[in-house]
Design a protein around this motif. Structure first.
Motif, PDB file in Angstrom:
ATOM      1  N   MET A 411      21.289  73.982  28.213  1.00  0.00           N
ATOM      2  CA  MET A 411      19.918  74.099  28.335  1.00  0.00           C
ATOM      3  C   MET A 411      19.462  74.774  29.309  1.00  0.00           C
ATOM      4  SD  MET A 411      17.154  71.033  27.580  1.00  0.00           S
ATOM      5  CE  MET A 411      17.381  70.587  25.959  1.00  0.00           C
ATOM      6  N   LEU A 412      19.902  74.265  30.637  1.00  0.00           N
ATOM      7  CA  LEU A 412      19.483  74.764  31.944  1.00  0.00           C
ATOM      8  C   LEU A 412      20.365  75.831  32.627  1.00  0.00           C
ATOM      9  CD1 LEU A 412      18.384  71.520  33.573  1.00  0.00           C
ATOM     10  CD2 LEU A 412      17.035  72.915  32.171  1.00  0.00           C
ATOM     11  N   ASP A 413      21.290  76.309  31.606  1.00  0.00           N
ATOM     12  CA  ASP A 413      22.320  77.306  32.263  1.00  0.00           C
ATOM     13  C   ASP A 413      23.062  76.903  33.268  1.00  0.00           C
ATOM     14  OD1 ASP A 413      23.770  79.558  31.935  1.00  0.00           O
ATOM     15  OD2 ASP A 413      22.296  80.828  32.956  1.00  0.00           O
ATOM     16  N   LEU A 414      23.567  75.601  33.558  1.00  0.00           N
ATOM     17  CA  LEU A 414      24.546  75.118  34.773  1.00  0.00           C
ATOM     18  C   LEU A 414      25.745  75.618  34.443  1.00  0.00           C
ATOM     19  CD1 LEU A 414      23.064  71.569  34.914  1.00  0.00           C
ATOM     20  CD2 LEU A 414      22.043  73.494  36.108  1.00  0.00           C
ATOM     21  N   ASP A 415      26.419  75.913  35.464  1.00  0.00           N
ATOM     22  CA  ASP A 415      27.788  76.520  35.485  1.00  0.00           C
ATOM     23  C   ASP A 415      28.866  75.541  35.238  1.00  0.00           C
ATOM     24  OD1 ASP A 415      26.870  78.998  36.128  1.00  0.00           O
ATOM     25  OD2 ASP A 415      27.257  78.806  38.327  1.00  0.00           O
ATOM     26  N   ASN A 416      28.261  74.132  35.998  1.00  0.00           N
ATOM     27  CA  ASN A 416      29.611  73.272  35.715  1.00  0.00           C
ATOM     28  C   ASN A 416      29.023  71.939  35.474  1.00  0.00           C
ATOM     29  OD1 ASN A 416      31.355  71.023  36.744  1.00  0.00           O
ATOM     30  ND2 ASN A 416      32.262  72.647  38.025  1.00  0.00           N
ATOM     31  N   ILE A 417      29.470  71.130  34.414  1.00  0.00           N
ATOM     32  CA  ILE A 417      29.098  70.084  33.630  1.00  0.00           C
ATOM     33  C   ILE A 417      28.664  68.853  34.940  1.00  0.00           C
ATOM     34  CG2 ILE A 417      31.294  68.993  33.284  1.00  0.00           C
ATOM     35  CD1 ILE A 417      29.885  68.212  30.597  1.00  0.00           C
ATOM     36  N   ARG A 418      29.564  68.814  35.906  1.00  0.00           N
ATOM     37  CA  ARG A 418      28.967  68.073  36.889  1.00  0.00           C
ATOM     38  C   ARG A 418      27.835  68.150  37.716  1.00  0.00           C
ATOM     39  NH1 ARG A 418      34.010  69.825  36.546  1.00  0.00           N
ATOM     40  NH2 ARG A 418      35.999  68.638  36.879  1.00  0.00           N
ATOM     41  N   GLU A 419      27.124  69.260  37.392  1.00  0.00           N
ATOM     42  CA  GLU A 419      25.675  69.279  37.969  1.00  0.00           C
ATOM     43  C   GLU A 419      24.999  68.496  36.957  1.00  0.00           C
ATOM     44  OE1 GLU A 419      24.592  71.538  40.208  1.00  0.00           O
ATOM     45  OE2 GLU A 419      26.103  73.054  40.686  1.00  0.00           O
ATOM     46  N   ALA A 420      25.192  68.117  35.715  1.00  0.00           N
ATOM     47  CA  ALA A 420      24.319  67.456  35.062  1.00  0.00           C
ATOM     48  C   ALA A 420      24.571  66.075  35.023  1.00  0.00           C
ATOM     49  CB  ALA A 420      24.720  67.992  33.500  1.00  0.00           C
ATOM     50  N   VAL A 421      25.411  65.516  35.831  1.00  0.00           N
ATOM     51  CA  VAL A 421      25.744  64.134  35.863  1.00  0.00           C
ATOM     52  C   VAL A 421      25.602  63.619  37.324  1.00  0.00           C
ATOM     53  CG1 VAL A 421      27.575  62.366  35.475  1.00  0.00           C
ATOM     54  CG2 VAL A 421      27.700  64.695  34.740  1.00  0.00           C
ATOM     55  N   LEU A 422      25.010  62.269  37.655  1.00  0.00           N
ATOM     56  CA  LEU A 422      24.417  61.927  38.726  1.00  0.00           C
ATOM     57  C   LEU A 422      25.940  61.781  39.633  1.00  0.00           C
ATOM     58  CD1 LEU A 422      21.892  59.242  38.336  1.00  0.00           C
ATOM     59  CD2 LEU A 422      21.521  61.391  39.648  1.00  0.00           C
ATOM     60  N   PHE A 423      26.769  60.939  39.273  1.00  0.00           N
ATOM     61  CA  PHE A 423      27.967  60.446  39.914  1.00  0.00           C
ATOM     62  C   PHE A 423      29.087  60.833  38.826  1.00  0.00           C
ATOM     63  CE2 PHE A 423      24.707  57.782  41.638  1.00  0.00           C
ATOM     64  CZ  PHE A 423      24.709  58.295  42.791  1.00  0.00           C
ATOM     65  N   PRO A 424      29.729  62.168  38.957  1.00  0.00           N
ATOM     66  CA  PRO A 424      30.784  62.342  37.896  1.00  0.00           C
ATOM     67  C   PRO A 424      32.046  61.841  37.939  1.00  0.00           C
ATOM     68  CG  PRO A 424      30.012  64.472  39.320  1.00  0.00           C
ATOM     69  CD  PRO A 424      29.196  63.362  39.616  1.00  0.00           C
ATOM     70  N   ARG A 425      32.791  61.450  36.969  1.00  0.00           N
ATOM     71  CA  ARG A 425      34.094  61.037  36.972  1.00  0.00           C
ATOM     72  C   ARG A 425      35.129  62.252  36.479  1.00  0.00           C
ATOM     73  NH1 ARG A 425      32.539  58.561  40.208  1.00  0.00           N
ATOM     74  NH2 ARG A 425      31.922  56.474  40.108  1.00  0.00           N
ATOM     75  N   ASP A 426      35.816  62.615  37.343  1.00  0.00           N
ATOM     76  CA  ASP A 426      37.043  63.646  37.100  1.00  0.00           C
ATOM     77  C   ASP A 426      38.384  63.363  37.568  1.00  0.00           C
ATOM     78  OD1 ASP A 426      36.740  64.835  39.572  1.00  0.00           O
ATOM     79  OD2 ASP A 426      35.631  66.381  39.041  1.00  0.00           O
ATOM     80  N   ARG A 427      39.170  64.143  37.433  1.00  0.00           N
ATOM     81  CA  ARG A 427      40.634  63.800  37.888  1.00  0.00           C
ATOM     82  C   ARG A 427      40.641  63.542  39.399  1.00  0.00           C
ATOM     83  NH1 ARG A 427      45.286  65.452  35.832  1.00  0.00           N
ATOM     84  NH2 ARG A 427      46.312  64.349  37.411  1.00  0.00           N
ATOM     85  N   GLN A 428      39.970  63.932  40.228  1.00  0.00           N
ATOM     86  CA  GLN A 428      39.511  63.881  41.698  1.00  0.00           C
ATOM     87  C   GLN A 428      38.732  62.829  41.925  1.00  0.00           C
ATOM     88  OE1 GLN A 428      40.102  67.185  40.626  1.00  0.00           O
ATOM     89  NE2 GLN A 428      42.138  66.948  40.860  1.00  0.00           N
ATOM     90  N   ARG A 429      37.704  62.639  41.292  1.00  0.00           N
ATOM     91  CA  ARG A 429      36.576  61.892  41.849  1.00  0.00           C
ATOM     92  C   ARG A 429      36.420  60.494  41.340  1.00  0.00           C
ATOM     93  NH1 ARG A 429      32.535  63.226  44.825  1.00  0.00           N
ATOM     94  NH2 ARG A 429      33.510  65.489  45.017  1.00  0.00           N
ATOM     95  N   LEU A 430      36.475  59.535  42.106  1.00  0.00           N
ATOM     96  CA  LEU A 430      36.234  58.142  41.633  1.00  0.00           C
ATOM     97  C   LEU A 430      35.110  57.709  42.472  1.00  0.00           C
ATOM     98  CD1 LEU A 430      37.191  56.072  39.675  1.00  0.00           C
ATOM     99  CD2 LEU A 430      38.954  55.391  41.048  1.00  0.00           C
ATOM    100  N   SER A 431      34.478  57.973  43.390  1.00  0.00           N
ATOM    101  CA  SER A 431      33.606  57.567  44.145  1.00  0.00           C
ATOM    102  C   SER A 431      32.950  58.916  45.158  1.00  0.00           C
ATOM    103  CB  SER A 431      33.880  56.417  45.277  1.00  0.00           C
ATOM    104  OG  SER A 431      34.915  57.068  46.018  1.00  0.00           O
ATOM    105  N   PRO A 432      31.661  58.802  45.309  1.00  0.00           N
ATOM    106  CA  PRO A 432      30.713  57.744  44.674  1.00  0.00           C
ATOM    107  C   PRO A 432      30.408  57.726  43.223  1.00  0.00           C
ATOM    108  CG  PRO A 432      29.346  59.363  45.643  1.00  0.00           C
ATOM    109  CD  PRO A 432      30.780  59.837  45.993  1.00  0.00           C
TER     110      PRO A 432
END
Ligand code: ATP
Ligand code: MG
Length: 432
Positions: A411-432
C-alpha cells in the motif's frame, strides 16, 4: 498531567504550554529559533536575546537536539514561521535531556542504514515517515475490523502455543511447554475452522504467526501479523468477495483519513485499487507468464510460480488480481478440490509486487480430510482434536489469510517488509 496544547492546535493570542522534542535549533546572533516537535507537528519558539531573560534563552538555545522540553508562552502570528505561528517563551523546562551524540538523525537529513534504524527504533519513529507508517497501519487495521464487522464476522483470538503445526514441521519454532514439546503457531488455520463450524459461523482474527523460514528476503519475517477470515456456508468465490472488500476498505480508509501521513510519505497520488480484481485461473496465469518470455524455462501444470514469474505477471496485469484453481497437489491438505480432483478451490490474492493472501474452500468431509493428511505425510492421529469435530456436523466453509505487513508495504510502496513492523524478527534480529 497532560494539559499541554498540541503544536497543531496553538492559536495566535493564546497562552499555551507546548511540550515535545527539540527538533532543531538555529542561533542567528541576536535572535534564535528552536523548533519543537510533538505528535501533531512542529512549532517555532523565538528567542530575542536583548529582551529576554538570559537563563531562559540559554536553556532553550543550549538544549541538546532531541531533548524533551516544555515551553510556556504566548502564540503569535508569524507568516515566516513554518506553521505561520510562533511561541514567544515565558518559561522553559528541560524535562529529559538527550545525549549530544545520537545514533541516528531523526530530522531525516542524514540517511541511516535500516539495521541502525531498527536498533534505535524509538529515534527512528520520530522521523515523520516512520511515524506515518505506523499511523497508517493503525488506520488500516481499524478499517479491516470495521469491514469484517460489516460482513457479519466475529473477532476471535486463538492460541499461539500449539501442539501441532498446520502445514507440517519444517517451518515450526519448537518450544518447551512444561517439559513437553510444543510450537509457536504458524497460522490460526485449524482453530478458525473449528470456530467456523460452531454457531459463531463467520470469524476473523488479527494476530501473530510464526514461521521458522530460513530465507532472508525483503518480504518475509519470522513473526508476522496475519489477518484471517473463515466463514461457514461460504465457498471460495464468497471468500474472495470478502477478501476484496476488506482490502479495498483498508485502502479507502487510508485515502480518506491519512492525508497528512500520505503526504509525509510522498504519496499524494494515493488511490484505492480498481475493482473488481481480475480472477485468473492458474492455467491462464502460467500461459501469461510464459507469453511474457520473462523465464528461461516455460512453466507447466503443477509448477509453483517463481518470484520472477509473479513479477512478470504482476507487470502484465498492472493491479491486484486473484489466481484461482491451483493444482491440488501444490495446495495444503485442508483445501477442497474441484470435482476433477486435479484442480483445487485454493486461491491467492496477488499485488503486482507479491502474494498477499492465500485462501480457499476447506475440505469439510472427514474421510477426504483424513486422506489429505496421509497424502501430505502427516499423522491424522496427532490432529484428532481437529478432525474429531468433523464428525459432529461441520458445514462447508471457506476463508483466507492476509499478511498485514505485506498489505501495508504494498500500500505504501515500502521497499522492505521490516519497515512495516515496529520490532521485526528475522534471522539476525531478536532484539529489540
Ligand atoms: P510466500 O510464498 O510468499 O512465502 P506463503 O504462501 O508461504 O507465502 P501462506 O502460508 O499462504 O504464505 O500465508 C498467507 C499469507 O501470510 C501470505 O500470503 C503472506 O501475506 C503472509 N505471510 C506468510 N508468511 C509470511 C512471512 N514469513 N512474512 C510475512 N508475511 C507472511
Ligand atoms: Mg500462500
Amino acid at each position: 498531567m497532560d494539559d499541554r496544547t498540541y503544536t497543531a492546535d496553538a492559536e495566535p493570542g493564546e497562552e499555551v504550554t507546548v511540550a515535545g522534542w527539540v527538533h532543531e535549533i538555529r542561533d542567528l546572533g541576536g535572535i534564535g529559533f528552536l523548533i519543537l516537535r510533538d505528535t501533531a507537528g512542529r512549532i517555532q519558539v523565538k528567542f530575542e536575546k536583548e529582551e529576554m531573560d538570559d537563563d531562559l534563552v540559554a536553556t532553550g538555545l543550549d538544549a541538546a537536539r532531541e531533548s524533551v522540553i516544555s515551553v510556556t508562552g504566548v502564540v503569535e502570528e508569524e507568516p515566516r514561521a513554518p506553521t505561520g505561528v510562533e511561541v514567544s517563551p515565558e518559561a522553559i523546562e528541560v524535562v529529559a535531556p538527550a545525549d549530544t551524540e545520537l545514533p541516528l538523525d531523526p530530522s531525516g537529513k542524514v540517511d541511516a542504514e535500516l539495521s541502525t534504524r531498527l536498533d534505535n527504533r524509538t529515534l527512528d519513529l520520530r522521523r515523520e515517515e516512520g511515524q506515518a507508517v505506523f499511523e497508517v497501519r493503525a488506520e488500516m487495521l481499524r478499517a479491516v475490523r470495521t469491514a469484517f464487522r460489516a460482513a457479519d464476522a466475529t473477532e476471535i483470538n486463538t492460541p499461539k502455543i500449539v501442539a501441532t503445526g498446520t502445514e507440517g514441521g519444517t517451518e515450526l519454532f519448537p518450544i518447551t511447554y512444561f517439559g513437553q514439546e510444543a510450537f509457536m503457531n504458524q497460522s490460526p488455520q485449524l482453530f478458525k475452522q473449528l470456530v467456523a463450524g460452531s454457531n459463531v459461523e463467520r470469524v476473523f482474527e488479527i494476530g501473530p504467526i510464526f514461521r521458522a523460514e530460513e530465507h532472508n528476503t525483503p518480504r518475509h519475517i519470522n513473526e508476522a501479523t496475519s489477518i484471517d477470515f473463515e466463514g461457514a456456508f461460504c465457498d471460495h468465490e464468497d471468500a474472495m468477495d470478502v477478501c476484496e472488500d476488506v482490502v479495498v476498505a483498508a485502502y479507502e480508509a487510508v485515502a480518506d483519513n491519512c492525508g497528512r501521513q500520505l503526504e509525509a510519505l510522498g504519496l499524494e497520488a494515493f488511490e484505492p485499487p480498481e475493482t473488481p480484481f481480475p480472477r485468473l485461473t492458474y492455467e491462464e496465469a502460467i500461459e501469461r507468464i510464459n507469453a511474457t518470455g520473462a523465464l528461461d524455462e516455460q512453466l507447466t501444470w503443477g509448477d509453483d510460480l517463481p518470484t520472477e514469474g509473479e513479477k512478470a505477471l504482476g507487470d502484465d496485469v498492472g493491479g491486484h488480481y486473484f489466481i484461482t484453481d491451483w493444482p491440488a497437489e501444490i495446495k495444503p491438505f485442508y483445501i477442497m478440490n474441484h470435482e476433477d480432483g486435479e484442480r483445487s478451490t485454493g486461491f491467492d490474492l496477488m499485488h503486482p509486487r507479491m502474494e498477499l493472501v492465500s485462501g480457499g474452500q476447506r475440505e469439510h468431509r472427514r474421510e477426504h480430510l483424513i486422506e489429505g493428511f496421509e497424502r501430505q505425510g502427516l499423522d491424522p492421529e496427532a490432529f484428532e482434536y481437529y478432525t474429531k469435530m468433523f464428525r459432529y456436523g461441520m458445514p462447508p466453509h471457506a476463508g483466507w489469510g492476509l499478511g498485514a505487513e505485506r498489505l501495508l508495504m504494498t500500500m505504501l510502496d515500502l521497499d522492505n517488509i521490516r519497515e512495516a513492523v515496529l520490532f521485526p524478527r528475522d534471522r539476525q534480529r531478536l532484539s529489540p
